[in-house]
Design a protein around this motif. Structure first.
Motif, PDB file in Angstrom:
ATOM      1  N   VAL A  37       0.835  -1.207   0.000  1.00  0.00           N
ATOM      2  CA  VAL A  37       0.000   0.000   0.000  1.00  0.00           C
ATOM      3  C   VAL A  37       0.872   1.260   0.000  1.00  0.00           C
ATOM      4  N   ILE A  38       1.883   1.270   0.876  1.00  0.00           N
ATOM      5  CA  ILE A  38       2.753   2.444   1.032  1.00  0.00           C
ATOM      6  C   ILE A  38       3.528   2.711  -0.261  1.00  0.00           C
ATOM      7  N   TYR A  39       3.932   1.631  -0.945  1.00  0.00           N
ATOM      8  CA  TYR A  39       4.722   1.783  -2.160  1.00  0.00           C
ATOM      9  C   TYR A  39       3.853   2.153  -3.365  1.00  0.00           C
ATOM     10  N   ARG A  40       2.643   1.552  -3.448  1.00  0.00           N
ATOM     11  CA  ARG A  40       1.869   1.680  -4.691  1.00  0.00           C
ATOM     12  C   ARG A  40       0.840   2.809  -4.688  1.00  0.00           C
ATOM     13  N   ILE A  41       0.226   3.110  -3.544  1.00  0.00           N
ATOM     14  CA  ILE A  41      -0.849   4.128  -3.538  1.00  0.00           C
ATOM     15  C   ILE A  41      -0.352   5.489  -4.023  1.00  0.00           C
ATOM     16  N   PRO A  42       0.813   5.976  -3.545  1.00  0.00           N
ATOM     17  CA  PRO A  42       1.273   7.286  -4.060  1.00  0.00           C
ATOM     18  C   PRO A  42       1.554   7.263  -5.562  1.00  0.00           C
ATOM     19  N   ASN A  43       1.861   6.082  -6.128  1.00  0.00           N
ATOM     20  CA  ASN A  43       2.081   5.966  -7.578  1.00  0.00           C
ATOM     21  C   ASN A  43       0.798   5.651  -8.330  1.00  0.00           C
ATOM     22  N   VAL A  48      -3.584  -4.771  -5.641  1.00  0.00           N
ATOM     23  CA  VAL A  48      -3.857  -6.205  -5.724  1.00  0.00           C
ATOM     24  C   VAL A  48      -2.974  -6.874  -6.777  1.00  0.00           C
ATOM     25  N   PHE A  49      -2.887  -6.277  -7.973  1.00  0.00           N
ATOM     26  CA  PHE A  49      -2.085  -6.842  -9.058  1.00  0.00           C
ATOM     27  C   PHE A  49      -0.999  -5.867  -9.463  1.00  0.00           C
ATOM     28  N   PRO A  50       0.140  -6.260  -9.991  1.00  0.00           N
ATOM     29  CA  PRO A  50       0.630  -7.636 -10.008  1.00  0.00           C
ATOM     30  C   PRO A  50       1.248  -8.005  -8.658  1.00  0.00           C
ATOM     31  N   ALA A  53       7.299  -7.064  -6.608  1.00  0.00           N
ATOM     32  CA  ALA A  53       8.500  -7.185  -7.425  1.00  0.00           C
ATOM     33  C   ALA A  53       9.617  -6.371  -6.797  1.00  0.00           C
ATOM     34  N   CYS A  54      10.857  -6.695  -7.139  1.00  0.00           N
ATOM     35  CA  CYS A  54      12.008  -5.933  -6.654  1.00  0.00           C
ATOM     36  C   CYS A  54      11.937  -4.518  -7.235  1.00  0.00           C
ATOM     37  N   PRO A  55      12.045  -3.468  -6.396  1.00  0.00           N
ATOM     38  CA  PRO A  55      11.935  -2.094  -6.899  1.00  0.00           C
ATOM     39  C   PRO A  55      13.069  -1.722  -7.860  1.00  0.00           C
ATOM     40  N   THR A  56      14.196  -2.438  -7.797  1.00  0.00           N
ATOM     41  CA  THR A  56      15.344  -2.111  -8.648  1.00  0.00           C
ATOM     42  C   THR A  56      15.289  -2.848  -9.992  1.00  0.00           C
ATOM     43  N   CYS A  57      15.234  -4.195  -9.953  1.00  0.00           N
ATOM     44  CA  CYS A  57      15.314  -4.957 -11.206  1.00  0.00           C
ATOM     45  C   CYS A  57      13.950  -5.390 -11.734  1.00  0.00           C
ATOM     46  N   GLY A  58      12.903  -5.240 -10.908  1.00  0.00           N
ATOM     47  CA  GLY A  58      11.555  -5.537 -11.386  1.00  0.00           C
ATOM     48  C   GLY A  58      11.206  -7.011 -11.407  1.00  0.00           C
ATOM     49  N   LYS A  59      12.142  -7.866 -10.996  1.00  0.00           N
ATOM     50  CA  LYS A  59      11.864  -9.307 -10.982  1.00  0.00           C
ATOM     51  C   LYS A  59      10.874  -9.611  -9.855  1.00  0.00           C
TER      52      LYS A  59
END
Ligand SMILES: [Zn+2]
Length: 296
Positions: A37-43, A48-50, A53-59
């Motif tokens: 929530v903290i990472y995605r709501i401001p963006n 829920v999806f996806p 993932a790692c914030p650096t490499c996206g894996k």
């Protein structure tokens, strides 16, 4: 608040330590969700999806690398794929929420008010960390918080009586005996909301007129409408007092360390209001009674 207290042990026959462990683990799991929530709501991303993932490499992060607190420690705070560091904020939020849930269970006990406190605190923790990083308190959290508070204030007195709400014992609610309990509760919620959100809005307006700067964000006002609606006016005043007190101490500390003394230092006040609200929810009645016994 503890009038409907029933011990976990008497209900289930299981030792108390199991319930504490359960709420610690539940808190860690909810903390893991709050990280999303903290990472995605401001963006403005979906929570829920996806998958994470790692914030650096996206894996994408495998389930066995996504165990709260534990996985971060095991991987040495690094991503398994790219070996770049993963912020210590992730395990910190998980540990904090785990400890918070344990303290909430200890204070509130196995009562009908327990889920309310857990949900309220989880929302406030998300707001605290989003405010710390982005200096915003998103509407997608503050509006549902207000809606949740009003719903609880409407339904809980009908189902469980007024014992969970300390403002029923004090003016003006304590003189409204002849009215239905849900109506009295709503009056308390609206009064609390106005004291919480309204007072902050007023301070912000006065400050704006005097100094020409926006001191108080509307996010703080909206958050305190929700806090006030749930806690009632007395504990809301205590929340603001605790928030202002801790915020002022930290603020003076930050300004004293600042090189350019003329620069406006913006302090994310929502952090301190949030901390004040949770302390007030859990210990507010004790604090108020202690204070009154000392000075009155
Ligand atoms: Zn990575």
């Amino acid at each position: 608040m503890n009038t409907l207290f029933a011990s976990f042990e008497t209900i289930t026959g299981l030792p108390e330590i199991i319930s504490y462990t359960f709420f610690f683990l539940l808190g860690a799991a909810i903390g893991s969700f709050l990280n999303v929530v903290i990472y995605r709501i401001p963006n403005e991303e979906s929570i829920v999806f996806p998958n994470s993932a790692c914030p650096t490499c996206g894996k994408s992060i495998k389930p066995y690398d996504n165990i709260p607190i534990f996985s971060w420690l095991l991987l040495g705070g690094k991503c398994r794929s790219c070996h770049r560091p993963i912020s210590a904020r992730y395990p910190a939020v998980e540990l904090l929420t785990a400890l918070l849930f344990t303290v909430i269970f200890w204070q509130i006990g196995f009562t009908a008010f327990l889920p309310v406190c857990l949900i309220f605190s989880a929302a406030v923790v998300a707001l605290i960390f989003i405010d710390a990083e982005h200096m915003i308190l998103p509407n997608v959290i503050t509006y549902p918080l207000l809606g949740f508070a009003l719903l609880v204030r409407l339904i809980y007195p009908l189902l469980f009586g007024a014992s969970f709400f300390s403002d029923f014992k004090i003016f003006p609610l304590n003189v409204l005996h002849e009215y239905p309990v849900w109506l009295v509760s709503l009056v308390g919620a609206i009064l609390g909301g106005l004291i919480g959100g309204g007072s902050l809005w007023l301070v912000g307006e006065i400050w704006k007129r005097l100094r020409g700067v926006d001191a108080m964000g509307l996010g703080d006002v909206k958050m305190m409408f929700g806090v006030g609606a749930l806690l009632g006016w007395q504990l809301t005043l205590l929340s603001i007092f605790l928030g202002a007190f801790s915020g002022a101490i930290i603020g003076v500390f930050l300004i004293s360390r600042q090189k350019d003394k003329d620069m406006q230092t913006q302090i994310p006040f929502g952090i301190f209001l949030g901390i004040g609200s949770i302390i007030s929810l859990l210990f507010g009645e004790h604090l108020v009674n202690w204070y009154l016994s000392m000075f009155v």
